[in-house]
Write a protein that holds these residues in place. Sequence first.
Motif: not given
Length: 145
Positions: A16-21, A24-27
């Motif tokens: 929802n924040m469009h925070d790619i970093r 990716l920290s979740c994967y």
Amino acid sequence: MATFWDLKHWLTDAINMHDIRGILSCYSPNAVYVTPSGVAEGHEQIAWMYQQFFTAFPDFHVTAWFELGDCENPAVTEWTYTGTHKGPFLLPDGREIEGTGRHIALRATCSTFVRDDKIVTHREYFDQLELYSQLGFGLTKIEHR
């Protein structure tokens, strides 16, 4: 140690924040992200898939409305995607559709499998025909210009 649901909620917030970093920290580095439009393997491809949606729908937002409470792994969520189609949207065949200005509200569900506090597989399900219909295309052929 985070629970499967903590991780899923962090992912939702990052989307929802469009925070790619943040996404990716979740994967895990070699995670697999499966969607109706394709499969992404690893951080680079997963980032690319999310960025495609964020580019096409700059106000893209997910709202969870059901979480399968007695299930931890996979963590199963039903949600609604919303957004306004303002940027190029990449079709599975490689063509792009320029922004239509149309608003979408799309039902979706996902199953998220976690190992060692990271998502290893995220399977996203939504009806592509529903999406294309809301964009004004339905089952009609899109002509090249």
